[in-house]
Design a protein around this motif. Structure first.
Motif, PDB file in Angstrom:
ATOM      1  N   THR A 207       6.555   4.820   9.910  1.00 28.39           N
ATOM      2  CA  THR A 207       8.122   3.854   9.210  1.00 28.39           C
ATOM      3  C   THR A 207       7.761   2.633   8.789  1.00 28.39           C
ATOM      4  O   THR A 207       6.955   1.650   9.358  1.00 28.39           O
ATOM      5  CB  THR A 207       8.686   3.927  10.875  1.00 28.39           C
ATOM      6  OG1 THR A 207       8.779   5.203  11.619  1.00 28.39           O
ATOM      7  CG2 THR A 207      10.090   2.658  11.249  1.00 28.39           C
ATOM      8  N   ASN A 208       9.005   2.566   7.650  1.00 23.11           N
ATOM      9  CA  ASN A 208       8.688   1.325   7.080  1.00 23.11           C
ATOM     10  C   ASN A 208       7.038   1.099   6.899  1.00 23.11           C
ATOM     11  O   ASN A 208       6.571  -0.316   6.704  1.00 23.11           O
ATOM     12  CB  ASN A 208       8.462  -0.452   7.999  1.00 23.11           C
ATOM     13  CG  ASN A 208       9.785  -0.294   7.954  1.00 23.11           C
ATOM     14  OD1 ASN A 208      10.983   0.420   7.550  1.00 23.11           O
ATOM     15  ND2 ASN A 208      10.300  -0.788   9.498  1.00 23.11           N
ATOM     16  N   GLY A 209       6.220   1.668   6.114  1.00 28.89           N
ATOM     17  CA  GLY A 209       4.775   1.948   5.839  1.00 28.89           C
ATOM     18  C   GLY A 209       5.214   1.760   4.806  1.00 28.89           C
ATOM     19  O   GLY A 209       6.251   1.211   3.756  1.00 28.89           O
ATOM     20  N   TYR A 210       4.710   0.825   4.054  1.00 28.69           N
ATOM     21  CA  TYR A 210       4.006  -0.016   3.379  1.00 28.69           C
ATOM     22  C   TYR A 210       2.189   0.146   2.380  1.00 28.69           C
ATOM     23  O   TYR A 210       1.792   0.122   2.399  1.00 28.69           O
ATOM     24  CB  TYR A 210       4.048  -2.085   3.403  1.00 28.69           C
ATOM     25  CG  TYR A 210       4.344  -2.988   2.810  1.00 28.69           C
ATOM     26  CD1 TYR A 210       5.815  -2.648   2.252  1.00 28.69           C
ATOM     27  CD2 TYR A 210       3.408  -3.393   1.337  1.00 28.69           C
ATOM     28  CE1 TYR A 210       6.405  -3.899   1.292  1.00 28.69           C
ATOM     29  CE2 TYR A 210       4.114  -4.289   0.933  1.00 28.69           C
ATOM     30  CZ  TYR A 210       5.257  -4.592   0.345  1.00 28.69           C
ATOM     31  OH  TYR A 210       6.291  -5.671  -0.011  1.00 28.69           O
ATOM     32  N   TRP A 211       2.696   1.043   0.960  1.00 32.31           N
ATOM     33  CA  TRP A 211       1.660   1.996   0.499  1.00 32.31           C
ATOM     34  C   TRP A 211       1.660   0.879  -0.790  1.00 32.31           C
ATOM     35  O   TRP A 211       2.637   0.648  -1.564  1.00 32.31           O
ATOM     36  CB  TRP A 211       1.881   2.989   0.078  1.00 32.31           C
ATOM     37  CG  TRP A 211       1.950   3.866   1.791  1.00 32.31           C
ATOM     38  CD1 TRP A 211       2.793   3.293   2.728  1.00 32.31           C
ATOM     39  CD2 TRP A 211       0.878   4.633   2.465  1.00 32.31           C
ATOM     40  NE1 TRP A 211       2.786   4.222   3.206  1.00 32.31           N
ATOM     41  CE2 TRP A 211       0.912   5.496   3.323  1.00 32.31           C
ATOM     42  CE3 TRP A 211      -0.046   5.287   1.288  1.00 32.31           C
ATOM     43  CZ2 TRP A 211       0.605   6.006   4.017  1.00 32.31           C
ATOM     44  CZ3 TRP A 211      -0.909   5.543   1.838  1.00 32.31           C
ATOM     45  CH2 TRP A 211      -0.854   6.651   3.323  1.00 32.31           C
ATOM     46  N   LEU A 225      -2.083   3.775  -1.090  1.00 31.92           N
ATOM     47  CA  LEU A 225      -3.412   2.914  -0.206  1.00 31.92           C
ATOM     48  C   LEU A 225      -2.378   2.535   0.679  1.00 31.92           C
ATOM     49  O   LEU A 225      -1.303   1.695   0.400  1.00 31.92           O
ATOM     50  CB  LEU A 225      -4.487   1.546  -0.330  1.00 31.92           C
ATOM     51  CG  LEU A 225      -5.061   1.048  -0.425  1.00 31.92           C
ATOM     52  CD1 LEU A 225      -6.324   2.479   0.481  1.00 31.92           C
ATOM     53  CD2 LEU A 225      -6.582   0.720  -0.822  1.00 31.92           C
ATOM     54  N   LYS A 226      -2.268   2.583   2.244  1.00 27.17           N
ATOM     55  CA  LYS A 226      -2.170   2.439   2.995  1.00 27.17           C
ATOM     56  C   LYS A 226      -2.086   0.915   3.347  1.00 27.17           C
ATOM     57  O   LYS A 226      -3.204   0.390   3.205  1.00 27.17           O
ATOM     58  CB  LYS A 226      -1.260   3.001   4.256  1.00 27.17           C
ATOM     59  CG  LYS A 226      -0.717   2.694   5.307  1.00 27.17           C
ATOM     60  CD  LYS A 226      -0.407   3.460   5.976  1.00 27.17           C
ATOM     61  CE  LYS A 226       1.025   3.674   6.857  1.00 27.17           C
ATOM     62  NZ  LYS A 226       0.984   2.241   8.200  1.00 27.17           N
ATOM     63  N   THR A 227      -1.606   0.213   3.454  1.00 30.08           N
ATOM     64  CA  THR A 227      -1.784  -1.243   3.842  1.00 30.08           C
ATOM     65  C   THR A 227      -0.869  -1.959   5.032  1.00 30.08           C
ATOM     66  O   THR A 227       0.344  -1.757   5.214  1.00 30.08           O
ATOM     67  CB  THR A 227      -1.323  -2.354   2.483  1.00 30.08           C
ATOM     68  OG1 THR A 227      -0.008  -2.625   2.276  1.00 30.08           O
ATOM     69  CG2 THR A 227      -1.973  -1.682   1.079  1.00 30.08           C
ATOM     70  N   ASP A 228      -1.520  -2.831   5.571  1.00 30.22           N
ATOM     71  CA  ASP A 228      -0.582  -4.059   6.739  1.00 30.22           C
ATOM     72  C   ASP A 228      -1.531  -5.302   6.304  1.00 30.22           C
ATOM     73  O   ASP A 228      -3.034  -4.961   5.517  1.00 30.22           O
ATOM     74  CB  ASP A 228      -1.477  -3.646   8.205  1.00 30.22           C
ATOM     75  CG  ASP A 228      -0.660  -2.380   8.943  1.00 30.22           C
ATOM     76  OD1 ASP A 228       0.655  -2.594   8.879  1.00 30.22           O
ATOM     77  OD2 ASP A 228      -0.779  -1.096   8.855  1.00 30.22           O
TER      78      ASP A 228
END
Length: 321
Positions: A207-211, A225-228
């Motif tokens: 949910t609201n993934g930032y890639w 690449l998934k980022t936080d």
């Protein structure tokens, strides 16, 4: 006597008219106090040229460049009529929203602010329409990736509202070309895309993934690449301070007590992505990969925001509470 009086009046009118013409010429020439200005941007020298507004010389110069930058180095500046500027050859000029200010003091001591506007062709982009958007490209709102070096390598950050949404890469051209593949992505996966009208990639985005998207248009290879995001450095006591994503503003933010010191932004994924300021020694608000440490001058509580939604121009703000 009357004739003499009329004669003298006529001479007076002629003299007054002559003086008036000298004071207010029919075609006055307005001269800019900046006679010549040459700046180096990204290793290339450019000459600033004047703006004309309604046929008159404006207080803004334009600098046409191939690729924009937050800074420019003054290579040469020449002024007219004994004027003085608050910059000199060798100085670094800071641009905010592509505009820099120069203060000019004339021979009488009056100071006037002049502006320098950096003009450039926007970098190439590709659209990333999602399945929940019916794969429709809407230039004003569809997310994009961009080529900051004006070549075939594109990057950017895409927000997925929910998992398993499909997407395409679509060229910004007429007719547009759509690229995809009938395959799934995990963080760190690379796939080679193909021209398609029906094969859309998918993934467990969150949910609201930032890639982060990295796409090579020559090879058609796309890596996700998934980022936080977090910030760390001496200003955080060398601790990692996690940031929170705000979908409404498409920014990451953190409110925290920071010490006097420096920090950079870093992703929490592997391999980590690091962003620092584009300018050394100055908080310009613009970011570049690696970059320079961002300065916190005095200890206190700050709200830090990170904006990655408008590639290739990444930015940040610092507000003391």
């Amino acid at each position: 006597m009357k004739k003499i009086h009329n004669y003298l009046m006529a001479i007076g009118l002629l003299l007054a008219t002559a003086c008036e013409k000298r004071e207010l010429p029919e075609n006055p020439t307005i001269v800019s106090p900046i006679n010549a200005l040459v700046l180096n941007v990204n290793g290339i020298d450019y000459t600033a040229t004047p703006f004309l507004k309604d046929g008159a010389l404006a207080d803004t110069l334009k600098l046409n460049v191939q690729r924009p930058s937050a800074t420019a180095v003054v290579k040469r500046i020449s002024l007219t009529n004994n004027s003085k500027a608050d910059i000199e050859s060798g100085a670094s000029l800071l641009f905010t929203n592509n505009v820099a200010a120069i203060n000019i003091t004339n021979a009488q001591g009056a100071v006037k602010k002049h502006f320098l506007k950096m003009i450039f062709t926007p970098p190439p982009i590709m659209y990333v329409p999602l399945s929940n958007e019916s794969y429709t490209v809407r230039p004003a709102t569809t997310q994009t990736i961009a080529s900051g070096n004006y070549d075939t390598k594109f990057e950017g950050y895409i927000e997925f509202k929910a998992s398993w949404a499909g997407f395409y890469l679509v060229t910004n051209a007429t007719p547009a070309v759509r690229y995809g593949i009938n395959a799934g992505f995990d963080s760190g996966t690379t796939h080679t895309l193909q021209v398609t009208t029906s094969a859309a990639p998918w993934g467990d985005w969150g949910t609201n993934g930032y890639w982060k998207f990295n796409y090579n248009a020559d090879t058609r290879e796309l890596t996700l690449l998934k980022t936080d995001w977090a910030l760390s450095g001496s200003a955080t006591g060398n601790e990692v301070k996690n940031m929170t994503y705000a979908p409404a503003t498409k920014t990451w933010f953190l409110t925290a007590t920071l010490a006097a010191g420096t920090f950079k932004f870093n992703s929490l994924n592997t391999p980590a992505i690091v962003y620092g300021d584009t300018v050394s020694g100055t908080n310009s608000g613009t970011l570049t990969s690696g970059g320079n440490p961002i300065n916190i001058a005095t200890a206190g509580t700050y709200t830090i925001t990170l904006s990655l939604s408008k590639p290739p121009y990444y930015a940040y703000t610092i507000v003391k509470q």
